[in-house]
Enzyme design. Structure first.
Site, PDB file in Angstrom:
ATOM      1  CG  ASP A 177      -2.028  -1.163   1.040  1.00 30.19           C
ATOM      2  OD1 ASP A 177      -1.955  -1.864   0.024  1.00 30.19           O
ATOM      3  OD2 ASP A 177      -2.994  -1.042   2.221  1.00 30.19           O
TER       4      ASP A 177
ATOM      5  CD  GLU B  44     -15.905   5.272  11.594  1.00 32.83           C
ATOM      6  OE1 GLU B  44     -15.419   4.492  10.487  1.00 32.83           O
ATOM      7  OE2 GLU B  44     -16.740   6.016  11.794  1.00 32.83           O
TER       8      GLU B  44
ATOM      9  CE  LYS C  19      -8.402   3.405   4.669  1.00 29.27           C
ATOM     10  NZ  LYS C  19      -7.980   2.175   4.101  1.00 29.27           N
TER      11      LYS C  19
ATOM     12  NE  ARG D 294     -13.342   1.372  -3.888  1.00 26.73           N
ATOM     13  CZ  ARG D 294     -12.388   1.877  -3.165  1.00 26.73           C
ATOM     14  NH1 ARG D 294     -12.634   2.949  -2.264  1.00 26.73           N
ATOM     15  NH2 ARG D 294     -11.265   1.574  -3.353  1.00 26.73           N
TER      16      ARG D 294
ATOM     17  CE  LYS E 179      -3.850   3.085   4.250  1.00 25.80           C
ATOM     18  NZ  LYS E 179      -2.838   3.054   3.223  1.00 25.80           N
TER      19      LYS E 179
ATOM     20  CB  CYS F 153      12.341 -36.543   0.021  1.00 26.70           C
ATOM     21  SG  CYS F 153      12.347 -35.694   1.696  1.00 26.70           S
TER      22      CYS F 153
ATOM     23  CB  CYS G 171       8.521 -36.614   0.434  1.00 25.10           C
ATOM     24  SG  CYS G 171       9.330 -38.065   1.308  1.00 25.10           S
TER      25      CYS G 171
ATOM     26  CB  CYS H  36      10.328 -38.966   5.241  1.00 24.64           C
ATOM     27  SG  CYS H  36      10.924 -37.448   4.920  1.00 24.64           S
TER      28      CYS H  36
HETATM   29  S1  IVH Z   1     -15.397   5.366   5.255  1.00 21.66           S
HETATM   30  C1  IVH Z   1     -15.958   8.414   1.929  1.00 21.66           C
HETATM   31  N1  IVH Z   1     -14.443   3.884   7.304  1.00 21.66           N
HETATM   32  O1  IVH Z   1     -10.886   2.188   3.245  1.00 21.66           O
HETATM   33  C2  IVH Z   1     -15.589   7.533   3.034  1.00 21.66           C
HETATM   34  N2  IVH Z   1     -13.724   3.468   5.072  1.00 21.66           N
HETATM   35  O2  IVH Z   1      -9.382   3.979   1.525  1.00 21.66           O
HETATM   36  C3  IVH Z   1     -15.862   6.355   2.867  1.00 21.66           C
HETATM   37  N3  IVH Z   1     -12.262   1.520   5.272  1.00 21.66           N
HETATM   38  O3  IVH Z   1     -13.172   2.493   0.562  1.00 21.66           O
HETATM   39  C4  IVH Z   1     -15.222   5.022   3.539  1.00 21.66           C
HETATM   40  N4  IVH Z   1     -12.064   1.015   7.058  1.00 21.66           N
HETATM   41  O4  IVH Z   1     -13.291   0.314   2.042  1.00 21.66           O
HETATM   42  C5  IVH Z   1     -14.657   4.138   5.929  1.00 21.66           C
HETATM   43  N5  IVH Z   1     -13.674   2.905   9.143  1.00 21.66           N
HETATM   44  C6  IVH Z   1     -13.747   3.075   7.601  1.00 21.66           C
HETATM   45  C7  IVH Z   1     -12.972   2.136   6.943  1.00 21.66           C
HETATM   46  C8  IVH Z   1     -12.938   2.408   5.591  1.00 21.66           C
HETATM   47  C9  IVH Z   1     -11.641   0.656   5.948  1.00 21.66           C
HETATM   48  C10 IVH Z   1     -11.893   1.317   3.753  1.00 21.66           C
HETATM   49  C11 IVH Z   1     -13.090   1.565   2.731  1.00 21.66           C
HETATM   50  C12 IVH Z   1     -12.762   2.401   1.866  1.00 21.66           C
HETATM   51  C13 IVH Z   1     -11.303   2.788   1.824  1.00 21.66           C
HETATM   52  C14 IVH Z   1     -10.759   3.800   1.400  1.00 21.66           C
END
Ligand code: IVH
Length: 673
Positions: A34, A114, A116, A137, A317, A411, A429, A434
């Protein structure tokens, strides 16, 4: 940069990003991390900003994700599914907060924080409270229709529950992240490796692969879960804030992540980020950062959005747990059933605080797909607490002397010929004695979920094999203290402890013993079914393929694997030897017929090491039931980490609070030996 070379670089970056999008979204086979992807995207954004005449609506900076594949029907989202911009450090976070404050002068701004979640985004359309459609998506505007697949996810309500004041909108697009928990991922991969199927690289890829199956029955067999984090179109729209929406989603029956908080300042956000980054390994599912959202819907509306992402939210991140190192060698490692797995021996490297010196390459297909060669410089990644894996080689850094790996035809442990399995990427094997297979079989036999022999680890097993003291699992029970105390680094006390632990293991349940035998395709749940149906090992030994196939939970592959196992004279002899050594448990119903949680009502709160669904299943199997709120009738509150308000309620109502350890003890206590 001159316009010409900028144009060239822009074209290059666009092409690379398109390819990475295709690999990530369509093939579930990302080649770069990423962080590397983000670096490329940022470079392109910067160049396009400096040369607006070269910008284009079809640039990857303007469109999230990849075009939908033609495997599924396409499905147009009522509102586009946006992506999130990223910040990588405190300075960038402060820039984001400043920009937001500047756009809303003099106003108080509350943020929702939240985790991620590292999974796959889905859009779920509910009309009059019923699930109408589920979609991926795709390119943000149009996704793939995966309604049949999302319908198999047990934590997604088919019909919204209308409890309390959360009235259900006529039409609502619910958005969430489909994930596989780390524990379920480990189990899934173990099963796949056993069945000779290619393992998934990480939980995200396994969730993505499972969700995009053309046959929903395959999806149904995968342990998918879904957390709701946002919404698209809502009609009529009554929510004033994001936190109100999340609370309503929870009442409608969705899973909402328990660690969501509100905050007002950069300091609070940084603290939350640091806290989650420390805790991430202990969480049920993989997360890769924190999402920060403006809570007020009205403020969100005024902040608006860019082509790819909203201005009212960003992702902060975590530092990538990646490193670059060299592959010194690729060796074939022998499994307990003889399968050969290629493993990369690495120049030791520190990945997020852990020294990594080898990584499984899973199988030949994986090596060929990623084009991994001996001598390559490679990117290593550790996601969550999942074992490290090779993301891919740095092809540009090749010097020309890298070697392709060829599976050996003998082996490496016993020298027997290696056989290629029919229509599978697997090699095996063929040796019957073995030492490498024996080592793995004994490790499995002694492991925690099998016979649970404390203190019998890999090093010791190796010594036992090398000294000729043990040639099969039954030999363990004949070991004397004197045999052991002669071994390297084994004092009298440890020798006594070990013989005691081995003797103790005679009392393990029949299902554990069946699992411990390490029969191909027979995991813990199949072993439990067999123990219940046959009650002794000798009865199971005599069962016909037809009898086995009749059992719920035993498929034809398992049945033939069992018959094959018991037809082998060496295995029959092993079972006889175990019996002579006093290892012959009989299945008994949970403690005298009454199940550990018979009639008990439990409420769950906080994050557990297993999913809520799994906890529910276990409670029901033990005769109890799960209720959603605390009342005087509740017997126990099972509290995980970060418990919610239910903890206070339980304490106030005098309900006994138990933690996970007590819970496991209760369940174990009900399982007789
Ligand atoms: S909100 C407009 N909340 O991250 C905002 N996304 O990089 C829409 N994701 O497409 C998403 N955890 O698939 C939101 N707590 C969270 C998330 C989250 C993971 C993913 C989601 C989004 C992607 C964006």
């Amino acid at each position: 940069m001159a316009k010409n070379s900028a144009a060239k670089r822009i074209a290059e970056l666009r092409q690379q990003l398109e390819e990475h999008n295709r690999r990530y979204y369509l093939l579930d086979q990302p080649l770069v991390s990423d962080a590397e992807y983000d670096a490329l995207l940022r470079e392109l954004q910067r160049l396009e900003a400096r040369h607006p005449e070269l910008s284009s609506p079809s640039s990857p900076t303007q469109r999230p994700g990849a075009p939908p594949s033609d495997k599924f029907e396409s499905s147009v989202h009522l509102r586009p599914m946006l992506s999130l911009a990223n910040v990588f450090d405190q300075e960038e976070l402060e820039d984001f907060l400043e920009r937001t404050a500047k756009a809303l002068p003099g106003e108080e701004i509350i943020y929702v924080l939240e985790p991620k979640l590292d999974g796959v985004a889905v859009n779920l359309l509910y009309e009059r409270g019923r699930l109408i459609r589920g979609a991926t998506r795709g390119n943000g505007a149009t996704g793939e229709d995966i309604t049949a697949n999302v319908s198999t996810i047990r934590s997604l309500p088919m019909k919204l529950s209308a409890k309390g004041k959360a009235s259900i909108p006529g039409k609502i697009e619910i958005r969430g992240e489909v994930v596989i928990s780390k524990a379920d991922f480990a189990r899934l991969n173990a099963q796949r490796e056993e069945a000779g199927e290619p393992a998934f690289a990480n939980p995200r890829n396994s969730a993505a692969g499972s969700l995009r199956q053309l046959d929903p029955r395959i999806t149904a067999a995968r342990p998918l879960d879904c957390f709701v984090h946002s919404h698209g179109w809502i009609e009529p729209m009554k929510f004033k804030s994001h936190s109100e929406f999340l609370a309503a989603a929870g009442r409608w029956g969705f899973r909402v992540h328990p660690l969501i908080r509100r905050a007002r300042s950069a300091a609070e956000i940084v603290e939350y980020h640091e806290h989650l980054s420390r805790e991430r390994d202990r969480l049920e599912v993989d997360i890769d950062g924190v999402v920060i959202k403006v809570d007020s819907i009205e403020q969100q509306r005024r902040l608006g959005e860019l082509a790819r992402s909203p201005r009212w939210a960003t992702a902060f991140k975590f530092k990538p747990r990646q490193a670059v190192t060299r592959i010194n060698a690729i060796v074939a490692s022998v499994g307990r059933l003889g399968s050969l797995t290629p493993v990369a021996e690495l120049e030791p490297v520190n990945v997020g605080g852990v020294t990594v010196s080898n990584a499984s390459l899973h199988n030949m297909d994986e090596i060929e797909r990623k084009d991994i060669r001996v001598g390559d410089r490679v990117v290593i990644e550790r996601a969550g607490d999942v074992i490290p894996y090779v993301v891919g080689p740095l092809v540009d850094e090749r010097r020309g002397n890298e070697q392709r790996f060829v599976m050996p035809d003998r082996c490496p442990s016993c020298g027997s010929p290696v056989l290629r399995e029919q229509d599978a990427a697997a090699f095996r094997c063929s040796g019957s004695a073995c030492p490498a297979q024996l080592l793995e079989r004994l490790k499995h036999f002694a492991s925690k979920s099998a016979m649970d022999i404390d203190g019998l680890g890999e090093k010791l097993i190796s010594q036992l094999i090398d000294s000729g003291l043990v040639t099969n699992c039954a030999d363990l029970y004949g070991l004397k203290k004197e045999d052991l105390s002669g071994l390297e680094r084994m004092g009298e006390k440890s020798a006594a402890n070990l013989t005691e632990a081995i003797a103790q293991s005679r009392t393990r349940s029949l299902e554990r013993l069946i699992f411990a035998l390490g029969i191909r395709h027979i995991g813990e749940s199949a072993a439990a079914v067999l123990a219940r149906a046959f009650t002794t090992l000798s009865a199971l030994e005599q069962a016909s393929t037809e009898q086995l196939e009749e059992l719920d939970g035993i498929g034809p592959e398992m049945a033939s694997s069992l018959t094959e196992f018991f037809a082998d004279p060496a295995n029959r002899e092993l079972i006889a030897a175990l019996r002579r050594a006093g290892v012959d448990p009989h299945y008994r119903v949970r403690s005298g017929g009454n199940r550990a949680l018979e009639g008990k009502k439990l409420v769950l709160t906080g994050t557990l090491s297993i999913s809520r669904n799994r906890a529910k299943d276990l409670i029901q199997e033990a005769g109890g039931s799960v209720v959603s709120s605390i009342s005087s009738k509740t017997d126990y509150l099972l509290a995980g980490s970060e418990p919610g308000s239910k903890l206070k309620k339980a304490e106030a109502a005098g309900v006994r609070v138990i933690d996970e350890e007590e819970f496991w003890n209760m369940l174990e206590g009900g399982v007789p030996l």
